[in-house]
Design a protein around this motif. Structure first.
Motif, PDB file in Angstrom:
ATOM      1  N   ARG A  45       0.865  -1.183   0.000  1.00 34.55           N
ATOM      2  CA  ARG A  45       0.000   0.000   0.000  1.00 34.55           C
ATOM      3  C   ARG A  45       0.899   1.229   0.000  1.00 34.55           C
ATOM      4  NH1 ARG A  45      -0.038  -1.131   5.568  1.00 34.55           N
ATOM      5  NH2 ARG A  45       0.106   0.734   6.853  1.00 34.55           N
ATOM      6  N   ASP A  46       0.457   2.262  -0.706  1.00 35.09           N
ATOM      7  CA  ASP A  46       1.212   3.505  -0.781  1.00 35.09           C
ATOM      8  C   ASP A  46       0.721   4.467   0.291  1.00 35.09           C
ATOM      9  OD1 ASP A  46       2.763   2.656  -2.893  1.00 35.09           O
ATOM     10  OD2 ASP A  46       1.543   3.631  -4.419  1.00 35.09           O
ATOM     11  N   MET A  47       1.683   5.153   0.920  1.00 37.37           N
ATOM     12  CA  MET A  47       1.372   6.187   1.901  1.00 37.37           C
ATOM     13  C   MET A  47       2.121   7.441   1.480  1.00 37.37           C
ATOM     14  SD  MET A  47       1.420   4.068   5.452  1.00 37.37           S
ATOM     15  CE  MET A  47       0.202   5.064   6.263  1.00 37.37           C
ATOM     16  N   THR A  48       1.392   8.525   1.292  1.00 39.82           N
ATOM     17  CA  THR A  48       2.016   9.780   0.880  1.00 39.82           C
ATOM     18  C   THR A  48       2.061  10.728   2.063  1.00 39.82           C
ATOM     19  OG1 THR A  48       1.228   9.497  -1.378  1.00 39.82           O
ATOM     20  CG2 THR A  48       1.859  11.722  -0.727  1.00 39.82           C
ATOM     21  N   TRP A  49       3.261  11.230   2.343  1.00 43.77           N
ATOM     22  CA  TRP A  49       3.485  12.185   3.420  1.00 43.77           C
ATOM     23  C   TRP A  49       3.770  13.545   2.780  1.00 43.77           C
ATOM     24  CZ3 TRP A  49       1.857   9.251   6.980  1.00 43.77           C
ATOM     25  CH2 TRP A  49       2.305   7.946   7.148  1.00 43.77           C
ATOM     26  N   GLU A  50       3.036  14.562   3.157  1.00 44.10           N
ATOM     27  CA  GLU A  50       3.233  15.916   2.640  1.00 44.10           C
ATOM     28  C   GLU A  50       4.166  16.681   3.587  1.00 44.10           C
ATOM     29  OE1 GLU A  50       0.466  19.828   2.073  1.00 44.10           O
ATOM     30  OE2 GLU A  50      -0.424  17.889   1.543  1.00 44.10           O
ATOM     31  N   THR A  51       5.201  17.312   3.037  1.00 44.96           N
ATOM     32  CA  THR A  51       6.161  18.064   3.840  1.00 44.96           C
ATOM     33  C   THR A  51       5.433  19.033   4.769  1.00 44.96           C
ATOM     34  OG1 THR A  51       7.848  17.904   2.130  1.00 44.96           O
ATOM     35  CG2 THR A  51       8.117  19.667   3.738  1.00 44.96           C
ATOM     36  N   GLY A  52       5.840  19.009   6.049  1.00 44.99           N
ATOM     37  CA  GLY A  52       5.272  19.926   7.035  1.00 44.99           C
ATOM     38  C   GLY A  52       3.988  19.463   7.682  1.00 44.99           C
ATOM     39  N   ARG A  53       3.464  18.304   7.283  1.00 47.16           N
ATOM     40  CA  ARG A  53       2.211  17.788   7.840  1.00 47.16           C
ATOM     41  C   ARG A  53       2.490  16.689   8.849  1.00 47.16           C
ATOM     42  NH1 ARG A  53      -2.717  17.966   4.705  1.00 47.16           N
ATOM     43  NH2 ARG A  53      -3.466  17.351   6.749  1.00 47.16           N
ATOM     44  N   ALA A  54       1.545  16.496   9.759  1.00 42.31           N
ATOM     45  CA  ALA A  54       1.630  15.436  10.760  1.00 42.31           C
ATOM     46  C   ALA A  54       0.524  14.424  10.506  1.00 42.31           C
ATOM     47  CB  ALA A  54       1.502  16.021  12.167  1.00 42.31           C
ATOM     48  N   TYR A  55       0.798  13.166  10.833  1.00 39.62           N
ATOM     49  CA  TYR A  55      -0.140  12.066  10.579  1.00 39.62           C
ATOM     50  C   TYR A  55      -0.176  11.146  11.796  1.00 39.62           C
ATOM     51  CZ  TYR A  55       0.585  13.700   5.835  1.00 39.62           C
ATOM     52  OH  TYR A  55       0.679  14.480   4.721  1.00 39.62           O
ATOM     53  N   TRP A  56      -1.282  10.442  11.968  1.00 46.39           N
ATOM     54  CA  TRP A  56      -1.448   9.475  13.050  1.00 46.39           C
ATOM     55  C   TRP A  56      -1.526   8.077  12.458  1.00 46.39           C
ATOM     56  CZ3 TRP A  56      -0.863   9.260  18.059  1.00 46.39           C
ATOM     57  CH2 TRP A  56      -1.391   8.184  18.768  1.00 46.39           C
ATOM     58  N   LEU A  57      -0.790   7.144  13.046  1.00 41.75           N
ATOM     59  CA  LEU A  57      -0.859   5.743  12.635  1.00 41.75           C
ATOM     60  C   LEU A  57      -1.113   4.885  13.867  1.00 41.75           C
ATOM     61  CD1 LEU A  57       2.200   5.591  10.214  1.00 41.75           C
ATOM     62  CD2 LEU A  57      -0.209   5.693   9.608  1.00 41.75           C
ATOM     63  N   ASP A  58      -2.077   3.988  13.764  1.00 42.15           N
ATOM     64  CA  ASP A  58      -2.363   3.064  14.850  1.00 42.15           C
ATOM     65  C   ASP A  58      -1.260   2.006  14.935  1.00 42.15           C
ATOM     66  OD1 ASP A  58      -4.805   4.223  15.654  1.00 42.15           O
ATOM     67  OD2 ASP A  58      -5.852   3.218  14.014  1.00 42.15           O
ATOM     68  N   ALA A  59      -1.276   1.243  16.012  1.00 45.32           N
ATOM     69  CA  ALA A  59      -0.340   0.126  16.161  1.00 45.32           C
ATOM     70  C   ALA A  59      -0.565  -0.869  15.026  1.00 45.32           C
ATOM     71  CB  ALA A  59      -0.556  -0.554  17.507  1.00 45.32           C
ATOM     72  N   ASP A  60       0.488  -1.579  14.648  1.00 48.78           N
ATOM     73  CA  ASP A  60       0.381  -2.591  13.600  1.00 48.78           C
ATOM     74  C   ASP A  60      -0.409  -3.798  14.104  1.00 48.78           C
ATOM     75  OD1 ASP A  60       1.927  -1.020  11.938  1.00 48.78           O
ATOM     76  OD2 ASP A  60       3.785  -2.076  12.396  1.00 48.78           O
TER      77      ASP A  60
END
Length: 146
Positions: A98-113
């Motif tokens: 699966r692709d995950m795109t991160w935008e410069t300067g942004r924050a993201y939340w990821l749950d535990a695997d």
């Protein structure tokens, strides 16, 4: 029962996470203005520890083009702050992608695997992806080591 424990654990961690996120953004902004990268400097994939206490574990990950991050897992949830964004292909040990795109300067939340699942991160772009990872401790299971 689990919801109350989780809520209490997260409530106690929120001030620490906010402090770490603020510091990471400030360090990133200051570093970007004053840094001058060598044009021929080779970037390598890896993790660099930044900060750790009883609530969080923080590291910087750099994923260079065509240099995957080795298989690993995250037993606890985490915030990702993109210092240099891009798209990573996350490949599970079962071969799912699966692709995950991160935008410069942004924050993201990821749950535990999911339990027992490993993954590797692959940068198929032409520029390195750099992120700060702020992983909570003791919220989702056993601690993960970067």
């Amino acid at each position: 029962m689990h919801t109350r424990i989780f809520t209490a654990a997260v409530r106690g961690v929120i001030p620490a996470v906010v402090s770490v996120l603020t510091a990471a953004v400030l360090v990133s902004a200051c570093g970007q203005a004053g840094e001058r990268a060598e044009p021929d400097a080779e970037v390598t994939t890896g993790r660099t520890p930044q900060f750790e206490n009883e609530h969080v574990q923080v590291w910087k990950s750099v994923i260079a083009p065509n240099q995957p991050l080795e298989m690993h897992r995250h037993d606890n949830p985490r915030a990702i702050i993109a210092l240099k964004g891009g798209t990573l292909t996350v490949v599970s040990d079962a071969g799912e992608r699966r692709d995950m795109t991160w935008e410069t300067g942004r924050a993201y939340w990821l749950d535990a695997d999911p339990p027992g699942e490993l993954h590797g991160d692959v940068n198929q772009g032409s520029e390195p992806v750099e992120v700060i990872v702020v992983q909570l401790k003791g919220v989702g299971g056993t601690p993960d080591t970067p």
